[in-house]
Design a protein around this motif. Structure first.
Motif, PDB file in Angstrom:
ATOM      1  N   PHE A  41       0.861  -1.176   0.000  1.00 22.21           N
ATOM      2  CA  PHE A  41       0.000   0.000   0.000  1.00 22.21           C
ATOM      3  C   PHE A  41       0.905   1.237   0.000  1.00 22.21           C
ATOM      4  N   PRO A  42       0.443   2.347  -0.587  1.00 23.71           N
ATOM      5  CA  PRO A  42       1.286   3.548  -0.593  1.00 23.71           C
ATOM      6  C   PRO A  42       1.530   4.050   0.828  1.00 23.71           C
ATOM      7  N   LYS A  43       2.780   4.357   1.130  1.00 24.91           N
ATOM      8  CA  LYS A  43       3.140   4.875   2.456  1.00 24.91           C
ATOM      9  C   LYS A  43       4.538   5.469   2.416  1.00 24.91           C
ATOM     10  N   GLY A  44       4.873   6.259   3.425  1.00 28.13           N
ATOM     11  CA  GLY A  44       6.220   6.813   3.485  1.00 28.13           C
ATOM     12  C   GLY A  44       6.461   7.476   4.822  1.00 28.13           C
ATOM     13  N   LEU A  45       7.666   7.969   4.982  1.00 30.13           N
ATOM     14  CA  LEU A  45       8.070   8.529   6.278  1.00 30.13           C
ATOM     15  C   LEU A  45       7.274   9.771   6.648  1.00 30.13           C
ATOM     16  N   VAL A  46       6.853   9.829   7.900  1.00 31.73           N
ATOM     17  CA  VAL A  46       6.174  11.023   8.414  1.00 31.73           C
ATOM     18  C   VAL A  46       7.242  12.103   8.603  1.00 31.73           C
ATOM     19  N   ALA A  59       0.053  10.547   5.488  1.00 29.06           N
ATOM     20  CA  ALA A  59      -0.641   9.434   4.826  1.00 29.06           C
ATOM     21  C   ALA A  59      -1.295   9.915   3.528  1.00 29.06           C
ATOM     22  N   LEU A  60      -1.975  11.057   3.595  1.00 30.49           N
ATOM     23  CA  LEU A  60      -2.655  11.598   2.399  1.00 30.49           C
ATOM     24  C   LEU A  60      -1.639  12.002   1.331  1.00 30.49           C
ATOM     25  N   ARG A  61      -0.534  12.593   1.771  1.00 28.54           N
ATOM     26  CA  ARG A  61       0.513  13.012   0.833  1.00 28.54           C
ATOM     27  C   ARG A  61       1.121  11.798   0.120  1.00 28.54           C
ATOM     28  N   GLU A  62       1.393  10.750   0.867  1.00 36.03           N
ATOM     29  CA  GLU A  62       2.011   9.567   0.264  1.00 36.03           C
ATOM     30  C   GLU A  62       1.066   8.873  -0.728  1.00 36.03           C
ATOM     31  N   VAL A  63      -0.232   8.879  -0.393  1.00 32.99           N
ATOM     32  CA  VAL A  63      -1.206   8.288  -1.317  1.00 32.99           C
ATOM     33  C   VAL A  63      -1.201   9.071  -2.628  1.00 32.99           C
ATOM     34  N   GLN A  64      -1.122  10.384  -2.506  1.00 36.75           N
ATOM     35  CA  GLN A  64      -1.080  11.223  -3.710  1.00 36.75           C
ATOM     36  C   GLN A  64       0.208  10.972  -4.501  1.00 36.75           C
ATOM     37  N   GLU A  65       1.348  10.940  -3.793  1.00 38.57           N
ATOM     38  CA  GLU A  65       2.632  10.809  -4.491  1.00 38.57           C
ATOM     39  C   GLU A  65       2.812   9.408  -5.086  1.00 38.57           C
ATOM     40  N   GLU A  66       2.661   8.400  -4.247  1.00 36.07           N
ATOM     41  CA  GLU A  66       2.992   7.031  -4.683  1.00 36.07           C
ATOM     42  C   GLU A  66       1.827   6.340  -5.391  1.00 36.07           C
ATOM     43  N   GLY A  67       0.611   6.776  -5.064  1.00 29.09           N
ATOM     44  CA  GLY A  67      -0.559   6.122  -5.664  1.00 29.09           C
ATOM     45  C   GLY A  67      -1.210   6.963  -6.738  1.00 29.09           C
ATOM     46  N   GLY A  68      -0.796   8.222  -6.864  1.00 33.96           N
ATOM     47  CA  GLY A  68      -1.301   9.090  -7.936  1.00 33.96           C
ATOM     48  C   GLY A  68      -2.717   9.611  -7.737  1.00 33.96           C
ATOM     49  N   VAL A  69      -3.325   9.350  -6.566  1.00 31.53           N
ATOM     50  CA  VAL A  69      -4.720   9.769  -6.402  1.00 31.53           C
ATOM     51  C   VAL A  69      -4.928  10.610  -5.145  1.00 31.53           C
ATOM     52  N   GLU A  70      -6.006  11.388  -5.210  1.00 33.65           N
ATOM     53  CA  GLU A  70      -6.439  12.144  -4.039  1.00 33.65           C
ATOM     54  C   GLU A  70      -7.480  11.290  -3.318  1.00 33.65           C
ATOM     55  N   ALA A  71      -7.376  11.228  -1.992  1.00 35.62           N
ATOM     56  CA  ALA A  71      -8.322  10.406  -1.218  1.00 35.62           C
ATOM     57  C   ALA A  71      -8.634  11.122   0.087  1.00 35.62           C
ATOM     58  N   LYS A  72      -9.681  10.619   0.798  1.00 40.48           N
ATOM     59  CA  LYS A  72      -9.985  11.200   2.112  1.00 40.48           C
ATOM     60  C   LYS A  72     -10.016  10.090   3.161  1.00 40.48           C
ATOM     61  N   ILE A  73      -9.628  10.455   4.368  1.00 43.99           N
ATOM     62  CA  ILE A  73      -9.628   9.484   5.468  1.00 43.99           C
ATOM     63  C   ILE A  73     -11.074   9.281   5.914  1.00 43.99           C
TER      64      ILE A  73
END
Ligand code: ATP
Length: 147
Positions: A41-46, A59-73
């Protein structure tokens, strides 16, 4: 050996197949890491970009960067997992906070260089494709969350 603790954050992101689709018809975002080639799953260092970054922001930033999408928690409590690995002369102990997220917009094809692929797949394919046990466990827990 020097022990280094790291905190990462990411998203387990679903997309409803169709607007009117039943709850169980979800697709999930998984990515292939460009270095170790594992499916994750997309993730990265805080705090990678900004030292005061909140876990949710990371978490939201990594989803955008590594997964290419905007999402909401969609659930405030993260699923917390741990693993460790050796890097040079260090033992890295990593804790990962995964938030359940719902897709808003964007295309996984727009993932960055940290991943070689990113795509939405169904629940069975997630289980078959994920490379690590701790991610499979996190996925199982996310499916039990009430949203
Ligand atoms: P981050 O995304 O947190 O910034 P990274 O992309 O630099 O991390 P990791 O994905 O943590 O790197 O990979 C570092 C090492 O840990 C690799 O050898 C990888 O195979 C291994 N690894 C990654 N995820 C897991 C896991 N869930 N369980 C066990 N080992 C893992």
């Amino acid at each position: 050996m020097k022990v280094v603790n790291q905190l990462s954050a990411g998203g387990i992101v679903y997309k409803k197949k169709r607007k009117s689709s039943p709850e169980n018809e979800k697709l999930w975002l998984i990515c292939q890491h460009s270095q170790h080639k594992g499916w994750v799953f997309p993730k990265g260092l805080v705090g990678d970009h900004n030292l005061n970054e909140a876990v949710e922001q990371a978490a939201l930033r990594e989803v955008q960067e590594e997964g290419g999408v905007e999402a909401k928690i969609v659930h405030p409590q993260p699923i917390i997992t741990n693993y460790q690995f050796k890097w040079k002369d260090q033992l890295i102990k990593k804790t990962v906070h995964y938030f359940l997220m719902e897709y808003i917009s964007g295309d996984p094809k727009d993932h960055d260089w940290e991943m070689t692929d990113a795509k939405f797949v169904n629940e069975d394919q997630v289980r078959k494709t994920l490379s690590y046990e701790s991610d499979r466990e996190a996925f199982g827990k996310v499916l039990e969350l009430k949203i």
